[in-house]
Write an enzyme that holds these catalytic residues in place. Structure first.
Site, PDB file in Angstrom:
ATOM      1  N   ASP A  12       0.853  -1.194   0.000  1.00  0.00           N
ATOM      2  CA  ASP A  12       0.000   0.000   0.000  1.00  0.00           C
ATOM      3  C   ASP A  12       0.885   1.240   0.000  1.00  0.00           C
ATOM      4  OD1 ASP A  12      -1.912   1.931   0.318  1.00  0.00           O
ATOM      5  OD2 ASP A  12      -2.641   1.223   2.255  1.00  0.00           O
ATOM      6  N   ASP A  45      16.694 -43.583 -22.875  1.00  0.00           N
ATOM      7  CA  ASP A  45      17.767 -44.439 -23.346  1.00  0.00           C
ATOM      8  C   ASP A  45      17.553 -44.730 -24.825  1.00  0.00           C
ATOM      9  OD1 ASP A  45      20.014 -46.405 -22.113  1.00  0.00           O
ATOM     10  OD2 ASP A  45      18.988 -47.398 -23.770  1.00  0.00           O
ATOM     11  N   ASN A  48      26.927 -47.625 -33.343  1.00  0.00           N
ATOM     12  CA  ASN A  48      28.384 -47.490 -33.308  1.00  0.00           C
ATOM     13  C   ASN A  48      29.072 -48.622 -34.074  1.00  0.00           C
ATOM     14  OD1 ASN A  48      28.688 -45.095 -31.866  1.00  0.00           O
ATOM     15  ND2 ASN A  48      28.555 -46.121 -29.873  1.00  0.00           N
ATOM     16  N   ASP A  91      28.228 -40.300 -32.478  1.00  0.00           N
ATOM     17  CA  ASP A  91      28.303 -38.958 -31.886  1.00  0.00           C
ATOM     18  C   ASP A  91      27.297 -38.014 -32.534  1.00  0.00           C
ATOM     19  OD1 ASP A  91      30.303 -39.887 -30.287  1.00  0.00           O
ATOM     20  OD2 ASP A  91      31.936 -38.863 -31.351  1.00  0.00           O
ATOM     21  N   GLU A 135      24.406 -43.447 -23.862  1.00  0.00           N
ATOM     22  CA  GLU A 135      23.186 -43.044 -24.575  1.00  0.00           C
ATOM     23  C   GLU A 135      22.036 -42.776 -23.618  1.00  0.00           C
ATOM     24  OE1 GLU A 135      23.201 -47.621 -24.611  1.00  0.00           O
ATOM     25  OE2 GLU A 135      24.622 -45.967 -24.507  1.00  0.00           O
TER      26      GLU A 135
END
Length: 525
Positions: free
Chosen positions: A53, A337, A345, A354, A380
């Site tokens: 106020d 995952d 890979n 990658d 991963e």
């Protein structure tokens, strides 16, 4: 709308009525008998917003605002000063003192609540930045400088865009505000030009002043939404100057992401004061962001994906748990995952692997909120912590991520793009739940030992956590012998970040057991 509001209004009837209006809007409201008591309560209760106020006993609104904004531990708190009459000099003094808004009563519920929602959203983002900065400090990294009050009238380097319907008005307004704020102000007349200019050099401030009529107003609101959706302008301070006939559009504009609304023709001194407050707030947020980003680059981020690493995630998640427990808010954690990643890979080479990890990190961040914690835990495996997300929000977010990964193959340096799917486990701690158990010593190897089948989302799955301690079905992708490994036991104790990750990992374990491209959910409590 949730939030903690502290009202410093004394024993007046109008502020008791205001408190009841806010409680009716499901806000948590505390009353302070006077300004000095409000200052002490601000230090101990950590409110999301303070309403003062202008005539508050012991410490009136203007002086209370100055005390808060000059205290480094409180300067981030939004302050709204309320007065029962229009008083230009008083309003300007409040805004120059750092008040985030100065409102005159009476004020209807929709505009009042829209302004409060807007300020509390900004406070929530600053809280998340402060929380990350505290986490960085706990890790021994450099802390961000505390906010310091700016010298009135001192030119601050910066850039502002002034968007008006005609070139003459745009140039005039840009000159007026540039001189008042001491920053470069570029006049623009076209929405597309404004978006292009903001893309080239992200501005600190944006002012949009549409002409009369429904069509210009709709165009202005579309521009607001477009600017807020782009990374370069997401954090810019934004003011919309509305024609008198469009005053009812202010709540909608504030909910779309405008920081402040004023009526045309604006009082230039007040407009400059409001813009200066937004600039000060942006500078503080930028300092926090820069400190977190620069300090964590080597110590807490994954160099391949740019996401946070496991060390940071567990430390920060513990703080998220504490914060959500204090606020009575839910907390959801996703564990993700990539399915059959070893095969990528083996078949395509580590450079392709990658590239997939980097691409997945980008898609993951694009499908979650800016305030969510996104981390790569190793290999991963990834996680996302979503403060305030309930079971439905968490499931929808997980499904968005799953679809974003499965819908388009991932480009790689050589050869055709590679299709990838992801398995997701979600643990949701509702507001009333007992915090999750801490991992026992045997559970330290949980992430390494849980490698069942490939990823999936099972919508609606919410069985007790014990149901996910079953070993998964045998799979050719679970180790040399192709046999499922038993899940480690979890002992009950005090909660921490690793504990909640463990529960989400159990949900991931169930998802992998069910097949590829799935999501499983555990409800805690």
């Amino acid at each position: 709308m949730s939030g903690r509001i502290l009202i410093a209004g004394g024993a007046t009837t109008r502020f008791h009525q205001l408190a009841e209006r806010l409680r009716d809007a499901y806000l948590d409201v505390s009353d302070a008998p006077d300004g000095r008591a409000a200052l002490e309560m601000a230090r101990t209760e950590d409110p999301d917003l303070i309403i003062a106020d202008a005539r508050c006993p012991a410490l009136p609104g203007l002086h209370l605002c100055r005390a808060i904004k000059t205290d480094p531990s409180l300067a981030h708190l939004p302050v709204v000063i309320l007065a029962d009459r229009e008083a230009r000099a008083e309003r300007l003094a409040g805004l120059e003192a750092g008040a985030d808004d100065f409102l005159s009563l009476p004020l209807g519920d929709p505009p009042l609540l829209a302004r409060l929602r807007n300020l509390m959203r900004m406070k929530a983002m600053v809280d998340e930045l402060r929380l990350r900065e505290e986490t960085a400090r706990a890790l021994g990294l450099p802390a961000a400088p505390e906010p310091q009050p700016e010298t009135p009238g001192f030119p601050t380097p910066g850039l502002m865009l002034a968007i008006l319907p005609d070139p003459v008005s745009a140039r005039r307004r840009a000159a007026q505000l540039g001189a008042a704020l001491g920053i470069e102000c570029r006049p623009l007349t076209c929405d597309r030009d404004a978006l292009a200019a903001a893309e080239r050099i992200p501005p600190d401030l944006v002012m949009i002043e549409p002409g009369e009529g429904a069509a210009p107003l709709e165009a202005a609101l579309r521009l607001v939404a477009a600017l807020r959706s782009r990374p370069g302008t997401r954090g810019a301070g934004m003011v919309l100057v509305l024609p008198p006939s469009a005053g009812e559009a202010a709540p909608m504009a504030l909910d779309l992401g405008v920081d402040d609304c004023v009526t045309s023709p604006p009082d230039l001194a007040e407009l400059a004061a409001r813009l200066r407050t937004l600039l000060r707030r942006k500078r503080y947020s930028d300092r926090l962001r820069d400190a977190v980003r620069d300090g964590l680059l080597l110590a807490a981020t994954d160099p391949l994906t740019g996401l946070f690493n496991r060390r940071y995630a567990e430390t920060h998640l513990a703080r998220m748990l504490e914060q959500c427990a204090r606020a009575g808010a839910p907390l959801a954690v996703m564990m993700l995952d990539l399915d059959r990643f070893k095969r990528i890979n083996d078949d395509h080479g580590h450079a392709a692997g990658d590239a997939v990890l980097r691409g997945f990190a980008g898609r993951l961040k694009a499908e979650v909120r800016g305030a969510d914690l996104v981390a790569r835990l190793g290999g991963e495996e990834f996680c996302v912590a979503m403060p305030g997300a309930d079971e439905g929000e968490a499931r929808r977010a997980a499904e968005r991520v799953r679809a974003a990964v499965a819908d388009a193959p991932f480009p790689v340096p050589e050869g055709a793009p590679i299709p990838v799917t992801v398995s997701i486990g979600v643990a949701v701690m509702p507001p009333s739940a007992t915090p999750p158990p801490e991992m026992a010593p045997a559970a330290a190897a949980l992430a390494a030992s849980m490698r069942p089948a490939d990823g999936a989302v099972a919508p609606g799955l919410a069985e007790p956590a014990a149901a996910f301690l079953r070993p998964p079905r045998a799979s050719a992708n679970r180790g040399a012998a192709g046999a499922a490994r038993p899940a480690p036991a979890i002992a009950r104790a005090a909660p921490d970040g690793a504990a909640l990750l463990a529960r989400a990992d159990h949900a991931l374990y169930a998802s992998k057991a069910g097949g590829r491209d799935r999501v499983s959910l555990i409800r805690l409590g």
